[in-house]
Design a protein around this motif. Structure first.
Motif, PDB file in Angstrom:
ATOM      1  N   THR A  97      33.752  65.641  61.347  1.00 38.42           N
ATOM      2  CA  THR A  97      35.055  65.782  62.084  1.00 38.42           C
ATOM      3  C   THR A  97      35.113  67.362  62.457  1.00 38.42           C
ATOM      4  OG1 THR A  97      35.979  64.209  60.844  1.00 38.42           O
ATOM      5  CG2 THR A  97      37.465  65.403  62.125  1.00 38.42           C
ATOM      6  N   PHE A  98      34.944  68.384  61.820  1.00 38.63           N
ATOM      7  CA  PHE A  98      35.284  69.832  62.111  1.00 38.63           C
ATOM      8  C   PHE A  98      33.789  70.594  62.100  1.00 38.63           C
ATOM      9  CE2 PHE A  98      38.713  68.153  59.770  1.00 38.63           C
ATOM     10  CZ  PHE A  98      39.851  68.548  60.490  1.00 38.63           C
ATOM     11  N   ALA A  99      33.810  71.321  63.234  1.00 40.99           N
ATOM     12  CA  ALA A  99      32.446  72.011  63.620  1.00 40.99           C
ATOM     13  C   ALA A  99      32.317  73.271  62.828  1.00 40.99           C
ATOM     14  CB  ALA A  99      32.375  72.045  64.913  1.00 40.99           C
ATOM     15  N   SER A 100      33.293  74.062  62.722  1.00 42.80           N
ATOM     16  CA  SER A 100      33.107  75.384  62.161  1.00 42.80           C
ATOM     17  C   SER A 100      33.700  75.755  60.952  1.00 42.80           C
ATOM     18  CB  SER A 100      34.056  76.322  63.213  1.00 42.80           C
ATOM     19  OG  SER A 100      35.416  76.267  62.971  1.00 42.80           O
ATOM     20  N   GLY A 101      33.116  76.732  60.321  1.00 50.15           N
ATOM     21  CA  GLY A 101      33.526  77.045  58.855  1.00 50.15           C
ATOM     22  C   GLY A 101      35.070  77.548  58.768  1.00 50.15           C
ATOM     23  N   SER A 102      35.454  77.932  59.666  1.00 49.44           N
ATOM     24  CA  SER A 102      36.896  78.403  59.827  1.00 49.44           C
ATOM     25  C   SER A 102      37.902  77.438  59.605  1.00 49.44           C
ATOM     26  CB  SER A 102      37.040  79.441  60.886  1.00 49.44           C
ATOM     27  OG  SER A 102      38.396  79.948  60.821  1.00 49.44           O
ATOM     28  N   SER A 103      37.509  76.464  60.724  1.00 44.30           N
ATOM     29  CA  SER A 103      38.401  75.351  60.943  1.00 44.30           C
ATOM     30  C   SER A 103      38.367  74.435  59.698  1.00 44.30           C
ATOM     31  CB  SER A 103      37.914  74.477  62.100  1.00 44.30           C
ATOM     32  OG  SER A 103      36.657  74.156  61.796  1.00 44.30           O
ATOM     33  N   ARG A 104      37.435  74.466  58.847  1.00 43.62           N
ATOM     34  CA  ARG A 104      37.209  73.591  57.552  1.00 43.62           C
ATOM     35  C   ARG A 104      38.192  74.315  56.482  1.00 43.62           C
ATOM     36  NH1 ARG A 104      30.866  73.298  58.160  1.00 43.62           N
ATOM     37  NH2 ARG A 104      30.589  71.438  59.845  1.00 43.62           N
ATOM     38  N   VAL A 105      37.947  75.735  56.427  1.00 41.70           N
ATOM     39  CA  VAL A 105      38.892  76.341  55.399  1.00 41.70           C
ATOM     40  C   VAL A 105      40.293  76.050  55.706  1.00 41.70           C
ATOM     41  CG1 VAL A 105      39.837  78.753  54.773  1.00 41.70           C
ATOM     42  CG2 VAL A 105      37.320  78.399  55.013  1.00 41.70           C
ATOM     43  N   THR A 106      40.734  76.098  57.024  1.00 41.58           N
ATOM     44  CA  THR A 106      42.176  75.875  57.408  1.00 41.58           C
ATOM     45  C   THR A 106      42.384  74.241  57.017  1.00 41.58           C
ATOM     46  OG1 THR A 106      42.052  77.466  58.984  1.00 41.58           O
ATOM     47  CG2 THR A 106      43.690  75.860  59.373  1.00 41.58           C
ATOM     48  N   PHE A 107      41.569  73.287  57.314  1.00 38.29           N
ATOM     49  CA  PHE A 107      41.813  71.974  57.046  1.00 38.29           C
ATOM     50  C   PHE A 107      41.888  71.874  55.531  1.00 38.29           C
ATOM     51  CE2 PHE A 107      40.427  67.764  55.828  1.00 38.29           C
ATOM     52  CZ  PHE A 107      41.480  67.157  56.657  1.00 38.29           C
ATOM     53  N   PHE A 108      41.070  72.248  54.684  1.00 37.43           N
ATOM     54  CA  PHE A 108      40.991  72.042  53.056  1.00 37.43           C
ATOM     55  C   PHE A 108      42.576  72.712  52.475  1.00 37.43           C
ATOM     56  CE2 PHE A 108      36.336  71.786  52.993  1.00 37.43           C
ATOM     57  CZ  PHE A 108      36.423  70.413  52.489  1.00 37.43           C
ATOM     58  N   ALA A 109      42.832  74.095  53.164  1.00 40.73           N
ATOM     59  CA  ALA A 109      44.114  74.491  52.747  1.00 40.73           C
ATOM     60  C   ALA A 109      45.322  73.658  53.100  1.00 40.73           C
ATOM     61  CB  ALA A 109      44.330  75.871  53.318  1.00 40.73           C
ATOM     62  N   THR A 110      45.341  73.082  54.221  1.00 37.88           N
ATOM     63  CA  THR A 110      46.258  72.194  54.726  1.00 37.88           C
ATOM     64  C   THR A 110      46.510  71.038  53.909  1.00 37.88           C
ATOM     65  OG1 THR A 110      46.046  72.901  57.051  1.00 37.88           O
ATOM     66  CG2 THR A 110      47.395  71.055  56.607  1.00 37.88           C
TER      67      THR A 110
END
Length: 442
Positions: A275-288
């Motif tokens: 679903t998420f392509a970049s590492g930064s977006s994954r960090v943000t999603f995991f935190a959310t």
């Protein structure tokens, strides 16, 4: 067990303002207020520290390759086994407050070293640093949380645990919420290096809280005053666990829980990777995801957990999350979509921390002191990660033969049913007051 005499529960009187503030949810008795506040702040800082770095760990694990995750779980188990021996040796020789300070400050130094490595490393080096960090955090989080609960089950008795453990778990959840929120909002501003330094500071605050608990504990007649070294042998945690049917059954509980959790973790990692392509977006999603899950946990802890334990007892409360897991995996088997996996993951995580974890800790309150520190540490760390290991390689094995996520969810559903039966046995044995223990060591 402590030889210190304890006043009867009925003789306790409610304490002052804290009792009034919390009376709608839980009764606080005389002498319990100040130790409870310091324990609450202690676990708040520990979980806040962990959840600041947890999304970084998860994102680094995916960046290193989802198909490599089972190798990281294997490395985690090996490191957990290696760490358990010096951990037991320290517990054997040191008073617990000194032991906790040394263990936590060792982790603080590690966090600062990782911050330096990440700030100086190249992109290629950061992949390997990330893998090592993934393993380290997976060891770190179990040890620091386990040490907290070891202190708590040695400080409060079974009756107090039924009233107060959910409130302490709420402190942990609030810390997790704040930690996840900090990472979700400040990740782009400070990056992993700044967040690791913040995590280290929070861990140091937790050490200062432990120092404040000790003198309060000594002045209170309602708590044990055992501040001497635990004693015993380095391998006592392993040998006593093997020889006790009760402790062995707790091991089975942890193994089945952890295996099912790992199956869900891998399924979640796969859908997030797609679903998420970049590492930064994954960090943000995991935190959310952590933030939402912990907010739900906090609401459950405040509104329902204490009432459930006191009204329905340990046995019925202990079987709730295995039952939820069986139903949830059945849904994932039928509809293995992003929404289904994420919603089930949120509900299961909230149920575990709000209901299963406080209830599971009550199981240790009737054990003797050496089991509370050594056997409990062995179960909470090595056995927990052994379950991760079995679950990770089972998932990888089924995936290699072409089994879909739905098929693996069916396997996890069957494990959850076994977990439910094990929970029934444990709860009934605990409430009967008959705790079968292995031979005592000299």
């Amino acid at each position: 067990m402590s030889s210190d005499a304890k006043p009867e529960t009925g003789a306790r009187r409610p304490t002052s303002w804290l009792a009034g503030a919390l009376r709608p949810w839980v009764p606080i008795m005389t002498g319990e207020g100040r130790p409870l506040i310091w324990c609450w702040l202690y676990v708040f800082c520990v979980l806040c520290s962990y959840y600041v770095i947890r999304p970084i760990r998860d994102a680094m694990g995916i960046d290193g390759g989802v198909r490599n995750l089972q190798w990281l779980f294997s490395a985690t188990l090996v490191c957990m086994l290696l760490a358990n021996l010096p951990f037991a040796a320290l517990a054997r020789r040191l008073p617990r407050t000194r032991f906790i300070a040394i263990a936590y400050r060792f982790f603080i130094v590690n966090l600062l070293v990782f911050a330096i490595l990440l700030s100086l490393g190249s992109h290629e080096q950061s992949i390997w640093i990330g893998r090592v960090f993934f393993v380290w955090v997976s060891v770190f989080n179990l040890f620091v949380v386990s040490v907290f609960w070891e202190l708590v089950v040695d400080t409060f008795d079974d009756e107090q645990g039924r009233r107060l453990f959910a409130l302490m778990a709420a402190g942990a959840t609030l810390g997790a919420i704040v930690g996840a929120a900090v990472t979700a909002t400040l990740n782009h501003l400070f990056g992993p290096v700044g967040l690791l330094v913040l995590s280290a500071i929070l861990l140091e605050v937790s050490v200062r809280c432990v120092r404040r608990i000790a003198p309060v504990h000594r002045r209170s007649s309602h708590f044990r005053s055992e501040f001497t070294a635990i004693g015993g042998t380095v391998l006592a945690g392993i040998s006593r666990t093997i020889r006790s049917p009760y402790l062995a059954s707790i091991c089975v509980y942890i193994l089945l829980f952890s295996m099912a959790s790992t199956t869900l973790y891998f399924e979640q990692a796969n859908v997030i990777h797609r679903t998420f392509a970049s590492g930064s977006s994954r960090v943000t999603f995991f935190a959310t995801l952590d933030f939402v899950g912990n907010l739900l946990t906090l609401l459950m802890q405040i509104l329902v957990t204490g009432h459930i334990i006191r009204r329905f007892g340990v046995t019925l409360t202990l079987v709730l999350i295995p039952a939820l897991s069986a139903v949830g995996f059945a849904f994932v088997a039928l509809w293995s979509t992003f929404s289904t996996v994420v919603v089930f993951s949120l509900l299961r995580r909230a149920g575990n921390f709000a209901i299963a974890r406080p209830t599971r800790e009550i199981l240790f309150t009737k054990l003797d002191r050496e089991d509370k520190y050594k056997a409990k540490s062995f179960i909470d760390t090595v056995i927990y990660r052994a379950g991760d290991q079995i679950g990770a390689w089972t998932y990888a094995g089924f995936e290699s033969i072409g089994m879909s996520g739905g098929g693996m969810a069916i396997v996890a559903m069957l494990l959850s049913l076994l977990w439910l039966m094990n929970s029934l046995w444990l709860g009934r044995r605990h409430e009967s007051g008959v705790i079968p223990a292995g031979p005592m060591e000299g």
